[in-house]
Design an enzyme around this catalytic site. Structure first.
Site, PDB file in Angstrom:
ATOM      1  N   ARG A 245    -107.688  69.538 -55.409  1.00  7.08           N
ATOM      2  CA  ARG A 245    -107.739  68.131 -54.994  1.00  7.08           C
ATOM      3  C   ARG A 245    -106.923  67.875 -53.732  1.00  7.08           C
ATOM      4  NH1 ARG A 245    -107.008  62.988 -59.142  1.00  7.08           N
ATOM      5  NH2 ARG A 245    -107.262  61.334 -57.617  1.00  7.08           N
TER       6      ARG A 245
ATOM      7  N   GLU B 282    -104.049  66.713 -59.127  1.00  6.81           N
ATOM      8  CA  GLU B 282    -103.759  67.154 -57.760  1.00  6.81           C
ATOM      9  C   GLU B 282    -102.812  68.360 -57.740  1.00  6.81           C
ATOM     10  OE1 GLU B 282    -103.626  64.627 -53.670  1.00  6.81           O
ATOM     11  OE2 GLU B 282    -101.920  64.309 -54.996  1.00  6.81           O
TER      12      GLU B 282
ATOM     13  N   HIS C 296    -104.597  63.446 -43.832  1.00  2.03           N
ATOM     14  CA  HIS C 296    -103.674  62.435 -44.344  1.00  2.03           C
ATOM     15  C   HIS C 296    -102.204  62.740 -44.074  1.00  2.03           C
ATOM     16  CE1 HIS C 296    -107.282  61.022 -46.251  1.00  2.03           C
ATOM     17  NE2 HIS C 296    -106.637  60.009 -46.789  1.00  2.03           N
TER      18      HIS C 296
ATOM     19  N   HIS D  86    -105.938  52.593 -41.943  1.00  2.97           N
ATOM     20  CA  HIS D  86    -105.755  53.888 -42.598  1.00  2.97           C
ATOM     21  C   HIS D  86    -106.777  54.905 -42.091  1.00  2.97           C
ATOM     22  CE1 HIS D  86    -104.947  56.813 -45.744  1.00  2.97           C
ATOM     23  NE2 HIS D  86    -106.228  56.818 -46.047  1.00  2.97           N
TER      24      HIS D  86
ATOM     25  N   LYS E   7    -116.339  63.338 -54.582  1.00  2.00           N
ATOM     26  CA  LYS E   7    -114.953  63.193 -55.045  1.00  2.00           C
ATOM     27  C   LYS E   7    -114.853  63.399 -56.551  1.00  2.00           C
ATOM     28  CE  LYS E   7    -110.762  60.486 -54.780  1.00  2.00           C
ATOM     29  NZ  LYS E   7    -110.051  59.318 -54.228  1.00  2.00           N
TER      30      LYS E   7
ATOM     31  N   HIS F 160    -100.625  59.592 -42.557  1.00  2.21           N
ATOM     32  CA  HIS F 160     -99.596  58.758 -43.184  1.00  2.21           C
ATOM     33  C   HIS F 160     -98.373  58.627 -42.282  1.00  2.21           C
ATOM     34  CE1 HIS F 160    -101.025  59.142 -47.663  1.00  2.21           C
ATOM     35  NE2 HIS F 160    -101.777  58.342 -46.937  1.00  2.21           N
TER      36      HIS F 160
ATOM     37  N   ARG G 216     -97.074  49.553 -71.348  1.00  3.55           N
ATOM     38  CA  ARG G 216     -97.290  51.016 -71.339  1.00  3.55           C
ATOM     39  C   ARG G 216     -98.745  51.407 -71.107  1.00  3.55           C
ATOM     40  NH1 ARG G 216     -93.556  49.925 -75.306  1.00  3.55           N
ATOM     41  NH2 ARG G 216     -91.458  50.755 -74.901  1.00  3.55           N
TER      42      ARG G 216
ATOM     43  N   LYS H  90    -105.577  57.569 -59.024  1.00  2.00           N
ATOM     44  CA  LYS H  90    -104.267  57.521 -58.369  1.00  2.00           C
ATOM     45  C   LYS H  90    -103.912  56.069 -58.054  1.00  2.00           C
ATOM     46  CE  LYS H  90    -103.402  60.613 -55.125  1.00  2.00           C
ATOM     47  NZ  LYS H  90    -103.607  61.518 -53.969  1.00  2.00           N
TER      48      LYS H  90
ATOM     49  N   GLU I   6    -113.311  58.236 -43.989  1.00  2.00           N
ATOM     50  CA  GLU I   6    -113.137  58.928 -45.273  1.00  2.00           C
ATOM     51  C   GLU I   6    -114.445  59.563 -45.735  1.00  2.00           C
ATOM     52  OE1 GLU I   6    -110.524  59.689 -46.932  1.00  2.00           O
ATOM     53  OE2 GLU I   6    -108.946  58.243 -46.457  1.00  2.00           O
TER      54      GLU I   6
ATOM     55  N   ASN J 298    -106.630  65.552 -49.014  1.00  2.00           N
ATOM     56  CA  ASN J 298    -105.593  65.056 -48.109  1.00  2.00           C
ATOM     57  C   ASN J 298    -105.851  65.466 -46.660  1.00  2.00           C
ATOM     58  OD1 ASN J 298    -104.095  63.778 -50.137  1.00  2.00           O
ATOM     59  ND2 ASN J 298    -103.049  65.687 -50.674  1.00  2.00           N
TER      60      ASN J 298
END
Length: 305
Positions: free
Chosen positions: A238, A234, A245, A262, A224, A249, A118, A140, A182, A242
């Protein structure tokens, strides 16, 4: 160091050259007397494994868990294999998971750390420019499933991020380009001074010059951090990060994960955003400036699919 404050505490972020020994010394309580699980790939261990000596000396024991490079690491099968290995090695709630590699290694290791017993402590030692600028910061974590990339994950912030520009020396020009996209994204959104620095220093950055890279990593990380602190889950601002992206993606998925870098996919996604933005009255001169910088990176066209 930079400090990222989040709902569960804070993350210390160190960025510069030859940092690992100092980082371990300054954070001994994070490693001393504890079982450390190091998640990395054979290629990274071969090229950069020597820098881990301070960590080996500080930990009670260091268990190395090798995973594939790239998106192949981010699978449920790999996560399950790591959970089993950690349990069999005696992993406890005070164990620490350390990601030593690029963004995919960090995503997998962070997800495993978030879910093993956990949740156990997590440290990021990113070895690619893309990971140092973006993927290692913000909490993330995720794995991929057949339906799409990063669809199963958790927010699980590292206790410590050590972005050492000295380990970037073995990266190819393509991998450096991958990370610089990026950085350009972050600069265009949040830091005009960083954008000007990248424009000025692009060639030494693409050559892997650690002295040129260190301030770019620090500035991109700082930009960031500000966004993540204001929107840790997000829910609003935030989502700016993206930029590029959504289409990026989709291009990665269409090409087959791992077939397209990427950053290259994000660069094409950024161009797509610009096309939409122009139709809605955005500053054409600024968008042309960003696109000129992307042109200088010589991003290859998307693969035929």
């Amino acid at each position: 160091p930079l400090i990222l404050r989040h709902p569960r505490g804070m993350t210390r972020i160190l960025a510069g050259e030859d940092l690992l020994a100092r980082a371990v010394a300054e954070n001994r309580s994070l490693f001393a007397g504890r079982l450390v699980f190091l998640v990395s790939s054979p290629a990274v261990l071969r090229l950069q494994g020597a820098v881990l000596d301070p960590l080996r000396r500080a930990a009670r024991a260091l268990v190395v868990l090798e995973v594939p490079d790239g998106e192949a690491a981010k699978s449920l099968a790999e996560a399950g294999r790591l959970w089993e290995a950690m349990a069999r090695a005696g992993g406890k709630r005070d164990s620490v998971v350390v990601a030593f590699g690029g963004g995919s290694v960090g995503d997998l290791a962070g997800f495993v750390a978030a879910t093993f017993l956990r949740g156990v402590a997590f440290v990021q030692l990113p070895t690619t420019l893309l990971a140092q600028i973006d993927a290692a910061i913000g909490g993330k974590t995720a794995i991929d499933i057949a339906a799409g990339k990063n669809l199963v994950g958790a927010f699980h912030h590292p206790e410590l991020v050590v972005a050492d520009s000295a380990v970037l020396s073995t990266l190819s020009r393509a991998q450096l380009r991958n990370g610089l996209v990026e950085a350009i994204k972050m600069a265009a959104l949040l830091d005009p001074d960083l954008l000007a620095r990248i424009e000025r220093d692009l060639e030494p950055l693409l050559a892997g010059d650690a002295t040129a890279l260190a301030p770019v990593v620090r500035a991109a990380a700082a930009a960031k951090v500000g966004v993540v602190e204001r929107d840790p889950f997000e829910d609003g601002e935030r989502q700016l990060l993206n930029y590029g992206h959504t289409l990026g993606h989709a291009l990665e998925a269409a090409a087959g994960f791992g077939k397209m870098l990427h950053g290259d996919a994000v660069a094409w996604g950024m161009r797509f955003c610009h096309r939409l933005a122009r139709s809605r009255g955005a500053d054409r001169e600024f968008l042309a400036r960003v696109e000129h910088l992307l042109d200088r990176l010589e991003v290859p066209p998307p693969p035929a699919v």
